[in-house]
Scaffold this motif. Structure first.
Motif, short mmCIF file in Angstrom:
data_model
loop_
_atom_site.label_atom_id
_atom_site.label_comp_id
_atom_site.label_asym_id
_atom_site.label_seq_id
_atom_site.Cartn_x
_atom_site.Cartn_y
_atom_site.Cartn_z
N GLY A 133 0.79 -1.22 0.00
CA GLY A 133 0.00 0.00 0.00
C GLY A 133 0.82 1.27 0.00
O GLY A 133 0.27 2.36 -0.03
N ASP A 134 2.15 1.16 0.04
CA ASP A 134 2.99 2.36 -0.02
C ASP A 134 2.88 3.00 -1.40
O ASP A 134 2.54 2.36 -2.38
CB ASP A 134 4.46 2.01 0.23
CG ASP A 134 4.80 1.97 1.71
OD1 ASP A 134 3.93 2.31 2.52
OD2 ASP A 134 5.94 1.60 2.03
N TRP A 135 3.23 4.26 -1.45
CA TRP A 135 3.23 4.98 -2.71
C TRP A 135 4.42 4.52 -3.55
O TRP A 135 5.51 4.34 -3.01
CB TRP A 135 3.33 6.46 -2.45
CG TRP A 135 2.11 7.05 -1.84
CD1 TRP A 135 1.37 6.53 -0.82
CD2 TRP A 135 1.47 8.25 -2.22
NE1 TRP A 135 0.34 7.35 -0.53
CE2 TRP A 135 0.37 8.42 -1.38
CE3 TRP A 135 1.73 9.21 -3.18
CZ2 TRP A 135 -0.47 9.50 -1.48
CZ3 TRP A 135 0.89 10.30 -3.27
CH2 TRP A 135 -0.20 10.43 -2.43
N PRO A 136 4.23 4.39 -4.83
CA PRO A 136 5.36 3.98 -5.67
C PRO A 136 6.31 5.16 -5.88
O PRO A 136 5.90 6.32 -5.93
CB PRO A 136 4.69 3.58 -6.98
CG PRO A 136 3.45 4.41 -7.03
CD PRO A 136 3.00 4.54 -5.60
N GLY A 137 7.57 4.84 -6.03
CA GLY A 137 8.55 5.88 -6.32
C GLY A 137 8.66 6.10 -7.81
O GLY A 137 8.14 5.33 -8.62
N GLY B 246 -4.10 2.71 -10.99
CA GLY B 246 -3.75 3.88 -10.18
C GLY B 246 -2.31 3.85 -9.70
O GLY B 246 -1.63 4.87 -9.68
N PHE B 247 -1.85 2.68 -9.32
CA PHE B 247 -0.46 2.52 -8.87
C PHE B 247 0.51 2.85 -10.00
O PHE B 247 1.47 3.61 -9.81
CB PHE B 247 -0.26 1.07 -8.40
CG PHE B 247 1.09 0.79 -7.82
CD1 PHE B 247 1.34 1.06 -6.49
CD2 PHE B 247 2.10 0.24 -8.59
CE1 PHE B 247 2.58 0.79 -5.94
CE2 PHE B 247 3.35 -0.02 -8.05
CZ PHE B 247 3.58 0.26 -6.72
N LEU C 102 0.34 6.59 -10.87
CA LEU C 102 1.02 7.39 -9.85
C LEU C 102 2.54 7.32 -10.03
O LEU C 102 3.22 8.35 -9.89
CB LEU C 102 0.62 6.91 -8.46
CG LEU C 102 0.97 7.81 -7.29
CD1 LEU C 102 0.37 9.19 -7.48
CD2 LEU C 102 0.47 7.20 -6.00
N GLN C 103 3.06 6.15 -10.36
CA GLN C 103 4.50 6.04 -10.62
C GLN C 103 4.90 6.87 -11.83
O GLN C 103 5.94 7.54 -11.82
CB GLN C 103 4.90 4.59 -10.83
CG GLN C 103 6.40 4.44 -11.04
CD GLN C 103 6.83 3.01 -11.26
OE1 GLN C 103 6.03 2.18 -11.69
NE2 GLN C 103 8.08 2.73 -10.97
N TRP D 77 4.89 10.54 -10.80
CA TRP D 77 6.09 10.84 -10.02
C TRP D 77 7.31 10.97 -10.94
O TRP D 77 8.17 11.83 -10.73
CB TRP D 77 6.36 9.75 -8.99
CG TRP D 77 5.64 9.92 -7.69
CD1 TRP D 77 4.69 9.09 -7.18
CD2 TRP D 77 5.81 10.98 -6.74
NE1 TRP D 77 4.26 9.58 -5.98
CE2 TRP D 77 4.93 10.73 -5.67
CE3 TRP D 77 6.62 12.10 -6.69
CZ2 TRP D 77 4.84 11.57 -4.58
CZ3 TRP D 77 6.53 12.94 -5.58
CH2 TRP D 77 5.65 12.67 -4.56
#
Length: 179
Positions: A36-40, A138-139, A142-143, A146
């Protein structure tokens, strides 16, 4: 003497391989790997695009393919898929080197952002066609976002640390060849 070394294409290629190895090492470290952490961001992709836009002669296609294929193998992704997509994207950008030389940074940033989004869509489409499981959209989005946001930081770091800049119109190298 130092100027001669820094102007060498092989110097920059060695620096790129060293940076790619360091980024791969950091990606393999088990830091913050909670579910569940945010991807870098994909800093290696940002580095490749920044260097190809600035000096396409420093990163030949074979070097890019080798580094990204090694990343595929170490991160246990389907070997060659991401490599082929990144290679196509870098060749797309490389073919527009004369155009990107004259672009303002914001326009260049938008071009690279569009290429990154196209890579995301093509990668997910290839997974969907072959019915492979993939992380949530979404993951992955989001990556990519970023990565787009980190692109100016990578460009600034490359400029400050390695004096990697776009060649001016009509600039020639030590052998008198146009850049």
């Amino acid at each position: 003497m130092v100027d001669g070394i820094r102007s060498s294409v092989w110097f920059y290629r060695a620096i790129f391989v060293g940076l790619a190895a360091a980024l791969l090492f950091l990606k393999l470290l088990p830091l913050g790997s909670l579910a569940g952490d945010w991807p870098g961001p994909d800093l290696l992709l940002c580095l490749i695009f920044a260097w190809v836009v600035r000096r396409p002669d420093f990163l030949p296609a074979l070097l890019i393919a080798t580094v990204v294929l090694l990343e595929d193998l170490l991160l246990m992704r389907p070997p060659g898929l991401w490599t082929a997509l990144v290679l196509l994207a870098t060749e797309f950008i490389r073919s527009r080197a004369a155009l990107t030389r004259e672009l303002a940074f914001v326009t260049e940033w938008l071009l690279v952002a569009g290429v990154m989004v196209a890579l995301l869509i093509a990668y997910r489409l290839a997974f969907a066609v072959s019915f492979l499981p993939q992380p949530g959209f979404g993951f992955a989005l989001l990556q990519t976002l970023w990565s787009v946001l980190c692109y100016p930081i990578v460009v600034a770091a490359s400029r400050l640390a390695f004096d990697l800049r776009k060649p001016a119109t009509g600039e020639v190298d030590a052998y008198g060849q146009r850049l």
